[in-house]
Design a protein around this motif. Structure first.
Motif, PDB file in Angstrom:
ATOM      1  N   ARG A   1       0.824  -1.200   0.000  1.00 46.80           N
ATOM      2  CA  ARG A   1       0.000   0.000   0.000  1.00 46.80           C
ATOM      3  C   ARG A   1       0.866   1.261   0.000  1.00 46.80           C
TER       4      ARG A   1
ATOM      5  N   TYR B   1       1.009   5.670   0.695  1.00 44.45           N
ATOM      6  CA  TYR B   1       0.418   6.932   1.140  1.00 44.45           C
ATOM      7  C   TYR B   1       0.981   8.058   0.288  1.00 44.45           C
TER       8      TYR B   1
ATOM      9  N   VAL C   1      -7.647   4.532  -5.682  1.00 42.93           N
ATOM     10  CA  VAL C   1      -7.006   5.648  -4.985  1.00 42.93           C
ATOM     11  C   VAL C   1      -8.096   6.426  -4.258  1.00 42.93           C
ATOM     12  N   GLU C   2      -7.970   6.591  -2.952  1.00 43.45           N
ATOM     13  CA  GLU C   2      -8.999   7.304  -2.195  1.00 43.45           C
ATOM     14  C   GLU C   2      -8.391   8.440  -1.376  1.00 43.45           C
TER      15      GLU C   2
ATOM     16  N   VAL D   1     -12.854   4.013   4.434  1.00 44.13           N
ATOM     17  CA  VAL D   1     -11.640   4.073   3.613  1.00 44.13           C
ATOM     18  C   VAL D   1     -10.482   3.381   4.331  1.00 44.13           C
ATOM     19  N   MET D   2     -10.347   3.657   5.631  1.00 45.10           N
ATOM     20  CA  MET D   2      -9.238   3.046   6.382  1.00 45.10           C
ATOM     21  C   MET D   2      -9.362   1.526   6.379  1.00 45.10           C
TER      22      MET D   2
ATOM     23  N   ARG E   1     -10.864  -0.364   4.146  1.00 48.68           N
ATOM     24  CA  ARG E   1     -10.554  -0.911   2.819  1.00 48.68           C
ATOM     25  C   ARG E   1      -9.066  -0.815   2.507  1.00 48.68           C
ATOM     26  N   PHE E   2      -8.439   0.241   2.999  1.00 48.19           N
ATOM     27  CA  PHE E   2      -6.996   0.403   2.793  1.00 48.19           C
ATOM     28  C   PHE E   2      -6.248  -0.710   3.531  1.00 48.19           C
TER      29      PHE E   2
ATOM     30  N   VAL F   1      -8.272  -0.730  -1.210  1.00 47.57           N
ATOM     31  CA  VAL F   1      -7.736   0.570  -1.631  1.00 47.57           C
ATOM     32  C   VAL F   1      -6.224   0.438  -1.560  1.00 47.57           C
ATOM     33  N   GLN F   2      -5.521   0.835  -2.645  1.00 48.72           N
ATOM     34  CA  GLN F   2      -4.055   0.662  -2.617  1.00 48.72           C
ATOM     35  C   GLN F   2      -3.296   1.958  -2.339  1.00 48.72           C
TER      36      GLN F   2
ATOM     37  N   LEU G   1      -3.607   5.902  -0.707  1.00 42.26           N
ATOM     38  CA  LEU G   1      -4.362   6.862   0.081  1.00 42.26           C
ATOM     39  C   LEU G   1      -3.731   8.234  -0.139  1.00 42.26           C
TER      40      LEU G   1
ATOM     41  N   ALA H   1       1.602  -1.206   4.287  1.00 37.75           N
ATOM     42  CA  ALA H   1       1.990   0.057   3.662  1.00 37.75           C
ATOM     43  C   ALA H   1       3.506   0.135   3.616  1.00 37.75           C
TER      44      ALA H   1
END
Ligand code: ADP
Ligand code: MG
Length: 731
Positions: A491, A493, A550-551, A565-566, A568-569, A574-575, A577, A592
């Protein structure tokens, strides 16, 4: 004269009013208005050997003196000029002019012998000194005058450094030998420090740099000592409070938890667990600070402390600075506990307990349920934000309060929570960033400190690179790395300093305040720069990676969205953030591995370190890429290079602190109050602070009320005086 004698009585109303503008009211205030710096006076020189431009001191007799009134200023103020001619024993003659120093007329009558120090000037073909410094030749310090040090004071337009010096001198000449000294005699002796009256003379009228050093040494120690006395008294008072001991129970929740842990505790986690266990078993409340590198495993330590308390029949509150973090704590605690967090539920472990969440924006139903579980004792752990501090939140038996990320909570808030216990609960404070020990014992001096030194074994270190905007190829390579990590199942950031276009920037501290600014429309200036706000970067990143989800993530998003979102991340749906610093504290997603910080210049050293701690928390190495517009060699770039050069958080926070004023370190800047530390530099004077802490603790141990040391007691009372104690309260 006493330390508290008003300057009005000593110097008259006119001077007192001007000194009051500098915050100086009493004899003690003025005597402790130390020179900011000193200038060296010129060497003693014969009148026949003067050269223009030289700084000199001359010894000479006044031959002639004449005062006249000059034209008034446009504002109508009177102006005087005193002109004298002096001569020495040889044939030398020299003219001097004094502007607006009426009082010198009496002092410089013809026949008077004096020292004069100043810079030689040429005026109308002759040499002269303008406004030289004057010292009576028969003064006891006269010998040291030439080549000596002239103090320069913090001054105002109405009260020059020179006049402050004159006022100080008047006081120094009348300070009686029995002037109270806050430093106890035995402390002064064992530290070989100058007595107060001597130190005052040395700092205001030094003969040498050694004098200045000796005086400063004493004042530094004194400040550290008085402050540490206050803190030692607080520790003493805390020890005097009653608390319910919470002793570990064999075969309970803690043991079941330890058996479930997928890893071995580190040496440090084990050792600190022991320290905390001993504190919890005591009959007075624990006040402990737990600090350590980002990712050093503080949360596990705190959870084990909570389980100890639950085993002993008590409840725990975990206070987080933001909702995101509170939710994350709830999730990770529930996950770590597994069936142990399903106490009372069918299929749950019989030793289990309940973990509930309480936040401000929660819907009414779950909130009511959480309130009930806290009040009837069913919930062993209540995780929450500031909402936990509200009055109608009750606990059946609150035994431990864990405060995560201390710097966002004030003492008042800790106290509010404490008041919820039947007896004061134990308190464990966790800091987000490591702080140098010297700051810990100064700022958090009423807490015992535990430090997790090592990271859990086998974790590869984070690599950090600065990516200058001027290198488009590097920028492209950065995004390629993001794609590679995502392809490998990891993941990423992307951290931005702002949400919207021209919106308020992050203040480098607030998680939610980072999101407080308005969302403006793009302006021309911003349009030319690479995007740095979440709402700009988001479409760009989505455009680059059409195959990835991408969120965005920022504090002002509705909390259900954030939570979603958190989740799913963390799960991998979600890959990437694109986030504000809302992810700065404590967010823990082990998969991450890469972080891109846009406009990294906007962040402070400690904050960047804290941010990058979000990646590389699992088994794969972390990579942090700092985008910067700052040119090579600029201070902003130097800060980023420092962050890239080391992963030692203690080293970085030291760097960070060294760049700030002491008042900021102590929190005084936030409260808008003046720091009462004048001589002490928290980072530089570590050794002094340690020595003072030991000596103060010993003294307070023996004499908690300071009955034998009334002068110290008075200094302590002064320090605690409402507006001076501001920074202590902030701690
Ligand atoms: P901190 O709060 O100090 O930043 P955390 O407590 O969140 O760190 O721990 C970071 C990560 O390391 C978490 O995923 C946690 O499960 C893991 N961890 C904690 N202690 C250990 C350990 N002794 N061995 C391996 N992993 C650990
Ligand atoms: Mg943490």
């Amino acid at each position: 004269m006493q330390p508290r004698t008003p300057l009005r009585r000593l110097l008259g109303p006119a001077a007192a009013t001007k000194l009051a503008a500098l915050g100086l009211q009493t004899a003690d205030d003025l005597l402790r208005h130390y020179p900011r710096r000193y200038v060296e006076r010129g060497e003693l020189t014969d009148l026949t050997e003067l050269r223009p431009g030289e700084h000199v001191t001359v010894r000479a007799k006044v031959l002639r003196a004449r005062e006249r009134e000059l034209r008034r200023t446009p504002r109508g103020k009177r102006r005087h000029l005193l002109q004298i001619e002096v001569g020495d024993s040889a044939t030398g003659r020299l003219a001097m002019s004094f502007f607006n120093q009426h009082w010198l007329v009496k002092r410089l009558r013809p026949g008077t012998e004096a020292f004069f120090a100043g810079k030689v000037e040429r005026f109308n073909q002759a040499l002269q000194l303008t406004n030289p410094e004057v010292e009576d030749a028969d003064d006891e310090d006269a010998d040291a005058f030439a080549g000596g040090l002239r103090p320069l004071y913090p001054a105002t337009k109405d009260m020059s450094s020179k006049r402050i010096g004159t006022a100080v001198r008047i006081l120094l000449d009348t300070v009686p030998p029995e002037w109270p000294d806050p430093l106890p005699l035995q402390v002064r002796r064992s530290e070989r420090l100058a007595p107060l009256t001597e130190a005052l003379r040395l700092i205001h009228r030094p003969e040498s740099w050694a004098d200045v050093a000796r005086a400063r040494e004493r004042f530094r120690y004194e400040e550290a000592f008085v402050l540490q006395t206050v803190l030692a008294q607080r520790r003493q008072a805390a020890r005097a409070l009653p608390a319910t001991p919470r002793r570990a129970v064999a075969g309970g929740l803690l043991d079941a938890f330890d058996a479930r842990l997928p890893f071995e505790l580190t040496e440090g986690q084990r050792r600190i667990g022991g320290e905390i266990g001993a504190d919890l078993a005591a009959t007075h409340p624990m006040h402990r600070l737990l600090q350590g590198e980002v990712g050093s495993g503080k949360t596990v330590v705190a959870l084990r402390a909570m389980l100890t308390v639950v085993d002993a029949g008590g409840q725990c509150a975990l206070l987080a600075p933001t909702e995101v973090l509170a939710q994350q704590h709830l999730r990770s605690i529930t996950a770590m506990l597994g069936p142990l967090a399903e106490g009372g539920l069918l299929g749950g472990d019989e030793r289990g307990t309940r973990v509930v969440l309480l936040t401000g924006s929660q819907p009414a139903a779950p909130r009511r349920e959480a309130l009930l579980a806290a009040a009837n004792g069913e919930a062993g752990v209540v995780v929450g934000t500031h909402a936990l501090l509200q009055e109608h939140v009750d606990f059946r038996d609150l035994g431990l309060v864990v405060v995560d990320e201390q710097h966002r909570f004030g003492v008042e808030q800790r106290d509010a929570l404490r008041a919820k216990g039947n007896a004061p609960p134990h308190v464990l404070v966790m800091t987000a960033t490591p702080i140098p020990r010297t700051v810990a014992i100064t700022v958090f001096g009423d807490l015992d400190v535990s430090t997790l030194e090592e990271l859990p074994g086998g974790r590869p270190p984070i690599t950090t690179h600065v990516v200058p905007a001027a290198r488009p190829a590097w920028v492209e390579r950065t995004w390629a790395r993001v794609a590679e990590e995502a392809a490998a199942g990891h993941r990423a950031y992307v951290v931005c300093p702002r949400i919207g276009y021209g919106g308020d920037t992050d203040d480098g501290d607030g998680v939610d305040t980072a999101d407080g600014g308005p969302i403006d429309s793009p302006d021309a200036a911003n349009a030319r720069r690479p995007p740095t706000a979440v709402l700009d970067v988001l479409p760009e990143v989505r455009g680059r990676f059409p195959g990835l989800v991408v969120e965005p993530m920022y504090g002002r998003m509705p909390s259900e969205d954030k939570d979603d979102v958190m989740r799913r991340f963390a799960a991998g749906g979600v890959q990437v953030l694109v986030a504000t610093t809302v992810i700065e504290v404590g967010v823990d997603v082990p998969e991450a591995t890469v972080m891109v910080v846009t406009d990294a210049d906007r962040f402070g050293i400690s904050q960047l370190h804290q941010l990058r701690g979000r990646v590389g928390r699992g088994s794969s190495a972390g990579l942090c890429l700092l985008f910067s517009e700052a040119p090579d060699g600029s201070p902003a770039r130097a800060r980023l290079d420092a962050v890239a050069a080391t992963v030692d958080g203690f080293e970085l926070s030291r760097l960070d602190l060294e760049q700030r004023r002491e008042g900021d370190v102590l929190g005084a800047a936030q409260s808008g109050r003046r720091s009462s530390l004048r001589s002490l530099a928290v980072v530089r004077d570590e050794a002094v602070i340690r020595a003072a802490r030991d000596a103060a603790s010993e003294l307070v141990e023996a004499d908690p009320q300071l009955r034998a040391e009334p002068d110290l007691a008075a200094a302590v009372a002064d320090l605690l005086d409402a507006d001076r104690a501001g920074y202590l309260e902030k701690a």
